[in-house]
Scaffold this active site. Structure first.
Site, PDB file in Angstrom:
ATOM      1  N   SER B 103       0.826  -1.209   0.000  1.00 57.16           N
ATOM      2  CA  SER B 103       0.000   0.000   0.000  1.00 57.16           C
ATOM      3  C   SER B 103       0.853   1.248   0.000  1.00 57.16           C
ATOM      4  O   SER B 103       1.954   1.284   0.552  1.00 57.16           O
ATOM      5  CB  SER B 103      -0.893   0.004   1.236  1.00 57.16           C
ATOM      6  OG  SER B 103      -1.540   1.249   1.379  1.00 57.16           O
ATOM      7  N   TYR B 139      -2.170  -0.078   9.848  1.00 53.43           N
ATOM      8  CA  TYR B 139      -2.302  -0.722   8.547  1.00 53.43           C
ATOM      9  C   TYR B 139      -1.041  -0.522   7.708  1.00 53.43           C
ATOM     10  O   TYR B 139      -0.485  -1.477   7.147  1.00 53.43           O
ATOM     11  CB  TYR B 139      -3.531  -0.146   7.832  1.00 53.43           C
ATOM     12  CG  TYR B 139      -3.636  -0.516   6.377  1.00 53.43           C
ATOM     13  CD1 TYR B 139      -4.097  -1.770   5.998  1.00 53.43           C
ATOM     14  CD2 TYR B 139      -3.300   0.394   5.380  1.00 53.43           C
ATOM     15  CE1 TYR B 139      -4.194  -2.109   4.655  1.00 53.43           C
ATOM     16  CE2 TYR B 139      -3.401   0.068   4.044  1.00 53.43           C
ATOM     17  CZ  TYR B 139      -3.852  -1.184   3.684  1.00 53.43           C
ATOM     18  OH  TYR B 139      -3.949  -1.518   2.362  1.00 53.43           O
ATOM     19  N   LYS B 143       1.943  -3.251   6.252  1.00 54.41           N
ATOM     20  CA  LYS B 143       2.377  -3.401   4.862  1.00 54.41           C
ATOM     21  C   LYS B 143       3.903  -3.265   4.750  1.00 54.41           C
ATOM     22  O   LYS B 143       4.523  -3.936   3.915  1.00 54.41           O
ATOM     23  CB  LYS B 143       1.656  -2.400   3.972  1.00 54.41           C
ATOM     24  CG  LYS B 143       0.137  -2.660   3.883  1.00 54.41           C
ATOM     25  CD  LYS B 143      -0.194  -4.047   3.337  1.00 54.41           C
ATOM     26  CE  LYS B 143      -1.678  -4.286   3.155  1.00 54.41           C
ATOM     27  NZ  LYS B 143      -1.976  -5.630   2.607  1.00 54.41           N
TER      28      LYS B 143
END
Lengths: 258, 258
Positions: B103, B139, B143
C-alpha cells in the site's frame, strides 16, 4: 527521568541497570521474578505491563526473542505483539521517548553476501541508515516492523523514537573470549572468521549503555535509526550518524586480532 | 500457470478474476463461501489454507484488513499473521512467485505533510520506491512488515516477490463517482480535495489486473517494489519504476476534473 526498562534481566538490560542505574529511575519489567524486578510480566500481555508505564517519561524496549534463529511463534508473540504492546502502553501513559533495541539483522542480507571478505580490515564496504532493508531472518523482519511501528508512533503521536541497530553485546563483555568461536551461528564461518566478525560487530556493555543514554537525552533529535558498535578496527555498519546526530562517543574497541 | 488468489472476493480479487481468469488457473481462497471459491478459509488459519498451495506456481496475496483505520486486532490477525501464513505456505509448497498487495500507506507520512497542495496538478513532488518508509497507520506498518517479509522469503528461499503499493481501486471503477466525496477518510479534506486526491491515486481495475499480470510474467526480475496507479494527470507516486522494470503500461487515467 523515570524510564521503563523491558527485558531488564537480559545482557543489555543488566548493562543498562549497572551503568545507568545512578542516572535514571528505572522501572524494570522482567518475565521471571528477579530481585530487581518492579513488574513481573510478559510483554505479550498488554494488561500486565500497562500499569508500569504510568508516570514514566521514557521506555527502553529490550524484551524480545533475540536469537536470529527464533521460530515464528516466538517472533510473533515476543517481538511483533510485544513491541506493539510496549509502544501502545507508552502512548497511553503519555511517555515522550522510546529507545528500541533493533538489530543489524534488518540489513543482514549485505553481510550474507559479503562474508567472510567483509570482515577483513581492508574491506571498504559500509552500510548506513539509508541502506535498503534486507532482513536475513524472521527475527530481522520483526525488527524492521518494530522500526516502522516506531516511525508511526513518532509521526502520529509525537514521541521521540530511536531505533538502535545493535551489534554484538556479550554477557562476558569480552570480544576475544573463547565462546566467540563456539555455539550456533547463522553463517557458516570458521573460528577465525567468527572473531573477525566480532572485531567489527562488538558493542561493549558501557558503550551500549552510553548509546542508550544519548538517546534518552537527545531532546532535539526527534527520530533516528543508528547502528550500535564500539570503536572497532573494522566497521561495516556506519557509526558516523550516531556520532553526529546523538553525540555517541564509544570508549571501547575490539582488538585487531586475538 | 496455477495461481493461488487470496482475498478473491474483494474488489481487487474480483477484478483479477474477471480480467485474468482466461489467462491463469486461479485457486480462489475466500473467507466466506462464494460460488467461485475453491477454498473457504481465513488466511490467519495456516492449516486451513496450506493445502490450496499444493501444485501452484504463484500466489497473489490480497487478503487483508484493508482499511487505513483497521484496529490492532484486525491488523495482527489478518495482516501480520495472515501474510506470514501465506508466504510460509507458498514456500512449503514450492511456489516460485509472490505478488503482494502492499500500500501507499507505507509512505503515507509524505502525503500527510503535503496535503492538500500535493494533489494539485502543478505540484512537483514524486515519491518512488527508494523513499524512506513513513507509515501513517497500523495498517501501513503491517504493509511495511509484509514487504520486509517478502524480501526475506525472496533472499532466503529464492521466490520472486513483488510488492505493489496500490493506490485507489474502486468497486464501481469510476474515479469521478459521487461516493468519492463521501465516507470516512483519514485526512480531513473537502469534497473537491477528495477528488483531487483520486485523480492522483486512482488505479482502474484493468490496470490493476495488468500490473499483477506483469509481475506474474516477470521471470527476469526477481524482486521489485513499485507503485500501482493508472496514467493519471497528477502522480505523486512514481510510475516509471513499474514501467521500466515490469513493462507496466496503464491504459486508463482519471480526468483532470469532474
Amino acid at each position: 527521568m523515570k524510564v521503563v526498562l523491558t527485558g531488564a534481566a537480559g545482557v543489555i538490560g543488566t548493562a543498562v541497570r549497572e551503568h545507568l542505574g545512578n542516572k535514571y529511575d528505572f522501572v524494570s519489567i522482567t518475565r521471571r521474578p528477579a530481585d530487581f524486578s518492579d513488574v513481573v510480566a510478559d510483554v505479550n500481555d498488554f494488561d500486565a505491563i500497562r500499569p508500569a508505564f504510568d508516570g514514566a517519561d521514557a521506555v527502553v524496549h529490550l524484551a524480545a526473542s533475540i536469537s536470529v534463529d527464533s521460530p515464528w511463534d516466538a517472533v510473533l508473540h515476543d517481538n511483533l505483539i510485544g513491541t506493539y504492546n510496549v509502544y501502545e502502553a507508552a502512548r497511553q501513559a503519555g511517555l515522550s521517548c522510546i529507545v528500541f533495541a533493533s538489530s543489524n539483522h534488518t540489513i543482514g542480507g549485505y553481510e550474507m553476501d559479503g562474508a567472510p571478505r567483509i570482515y577483513e580490515l581492508d574491506d571498504p564496504r559500509v552500510y548506513d541508515h539509508n541502506a535498503e532493508i534486507r532482513p536475513d531472518s524472521l527475527y530481522g523482519v520483526s525488527k524492521v516492523y518494530g522500526e516502522a511501528l516506531g516511525r508511526y508512533y513518532h509521526e502520529t503521536y509525537g514521541l521521540r523514537v530511536y531505533n538502535l541497530r545493535i551489534g554484538s553485546v556479550r554477557g562476558d563483555d569480552d570480544p576475544t573470549a573463547a565462546s566467540v568461536k563456539d555455539g550456533s551461528f547463522w553463517l557458516d564461518l570458521t573460528a577465525e572468521q567468527k572473531y573477525d566478525r566480532m572485531r567489527s560487530t562488538w558493542l561493549s556493555q558501557r558503550d551500549c549503555a552510553e548509546l542508550i543514554a544519548c538517546c534518552l537525552e537527545a531532546t532535539t533529535v526527534p527520530w533516528a535509526t543508528v547502528y550500535g558498535i564500539s570503536d572497532n578496527p573494522r566497521q561495516f555498519w556506519d557509526l558516523e550518524h550516531a556520532r553526529r546526530l546523538l553525540g555517541y562517543a564509544p570508549k571501547d574497541g575490539a582488538p585487531e586480532s586475538v
